[in-house]
Motif scaffolding. Sequence first.
Motif, mmCIF file in Angstrom:
data_model
loop_
_atom_site.group_PDB
_atom_site.id
_atom_site.type_symbol
_atom_site.label_atom_id
_atom_site.label_comp_id
_atom_site.label_asym_id
_atom_site.label_seq_id
_atom_site.Cartn_x
_atom_site.Cartn_y
_atom_site.Cartn_z
ATOM 1 N N TYR A 160 -7.010 4.704 1.384
ATOM 2 C CA TYR A 160 -6.685 3.438 0.704
ATOM 3 C C TYR A 160 -7.796 2.392 0.776
ATOM 4 O O TYR A 160 -7.586 1.242 0.373
ATOM 5 C CB TYR A 160 -5.370 2.869 1.277
ATOM 6 C CG TYR A 160 -4.205 3.740 0.873
ATOM 7 C CD1 TYR A 160 -3.785 3.767 -0.456
ATOM 8 C CD2 TYR A 160 -3.578 4.575 1.779
ATOM 9 C CE1 TYR A 160 -2.755 4.600 -0.852
ATOM 10 C CE2 TYR A 160 -2.545 5.410 1.397
ATOM 11 C CZ TYR A 160 -2.139 5.412 0.077
ATOM 12 O OH TYR A 160 -1.120 6.242 -0.331
ATOM 13 N N THR B 91 -8.518 0.774 -2.551
ATOM 14 C CA THR B 91 -7.417 -0.119 -2.968
ATOM 15 C C THR B 91 -7.618 -1.505 -2.355
ATOM 16 O O THR B 91 -7.439 -2.530 -3.019
ATOM 17 C CB THR B 91 -6.069 0.464 -2.480
ATOM 18 O OG1 THR B 91 -5.948 1.766 -2.994
ATOM 19 C CG2 THR B 91 -4.893 -0.379 -2.899
ATOM 20 N N LEU C 253 -3.121 -3.023 5.387
ATOM 21 C CA LEU C 253 -2.543 -1.706 5.104
ATOM 22 C C LEU C 253 -1.710 -1.345 6.323
ATOM 23 O O LEU C 253 -2.221 -1.382 7.458
ATOM 24 C CB LEU C 253 -3.632 -0.649 4.883
ATOM 25 C CG LEU C 253 -3.062 0.722 4.511
ATOM 26 C CD1 LEU C 253 -2.642 0.751 3.039
ATOM 27 C CD2 LEU C 253 -4.064 1.836 4.777
ATOM 28 N N HIS D 239 3.142 2.704 -0.863
ATOM 29 C CA HIS D 239 2.208 3.760 -1.243
ATOM 30 C C HIS D 239 2.664 5.093 -0.656
ATOM 31 O O HIS D 239 3.571 5.139 0.184
ATOM 32 C CB HIS D 239 0.802 3.451 -0.714
ATOM 33 C CG HIS D 239 0.213 2.202 -1.275
ATOM 34 N ND1 HIS D 239 -0.312 2.125 -2.545
ATOM 35 C CD2 HIS D 239 0.070 0.973 -0.736
ATOM 36 C CE1 HIS D 239 -0.761 0.898 -2.762
ATOM 37 N NE2 HIS D 239 -0.537 0.175 -1.689
ATOM 38 N N SER E 55 0.710 -1.702 1.236
ATOM 39 C CA SER E 55 -0.369 -2.691 1.272
ATOM 40 C C SER E 55 0.261 -4.065 1.072
ATOM 41 O O SER E 55 1.288 -4.203 0.396
ATOM 42 C CB SER E 55 -1.429 -2.417 0.196
ATOM 43 O OG SER E 55 -0.849 -2.473 -1.087
#
Length: 194
Positions: free
Chosen positions: A9, A12, A118, A182, A188
């Motif tokens: 991630y 992201t 995250l 996710h 997130s």
Amino acid sequence: MPFNHNDFYHRTLLRHVPSHCADALDVGCGGGSFARRLARHAGWVDAVDTSAEMIDLARTRSMGAGNIEFRVCDLMGIDAARYDFVSCIATVHHLPSFPDALERLRDSLRPGGVLAVLGLYREQTVSDWAISLSAAPVNLLFNAVTRKQAEVTPPVADHSMTLADIRTDADRVLPGHRVRRHLFWRYSMIYRKP
Ligand SMILES: C[S@@+](CC[C@H](N)C(=O)[O-])C[C@H]1O[C@@H](n2cnc3c(N)ncnc32)[C@H](O)[C@@H]1O
């Protein structure tokens, strides 16, 4: 490299780095993989972790990165109103109080700064379980492709909060935040300080 659910991630989170980011902070930096990527988007990166072993490892792996300082420091000891971007990956559930941790992360931002968390959530609803089950084959595939184990793994902690719990605290501490669910039991959370 072994498959890592958190590293998956990074891109992201990096999408939320402000365009003119002078000072960034990565909290719970582990071996420094995100800090090294972040250093390409920021003038300076402070990267902190309570584990001296992880900080040593991060320093060794980051030789040549001239704009990162790794240091042993607890999230609760970071400076206030100092950063344009703050990241916290798979770490916030290590803290004894989630709302206190969110407050400290928020307070470390300058006005206009962005917080990118995250985290891991505990499945509770049918859709949580459906998403986790649908990720299982992907997880098996990625693990098979990247069979090798990491030589040094950072400290881990159990995560007990559901997405509903997380949203309730975030609504109070980070008004205007956005939480997204996710794959791989992750969420997130993005917040821009007014
Ligand atoms: C699961 S690891 C994640 C490491 C890294 N962010 C990554 O994605 O690989 C959690 C890290 O948070 C660190 N940590 C735990 N409590 C902390 C605290 N209060 N302040 C700063 N770091 C902390 C641990 O030492 C560990 O390296």
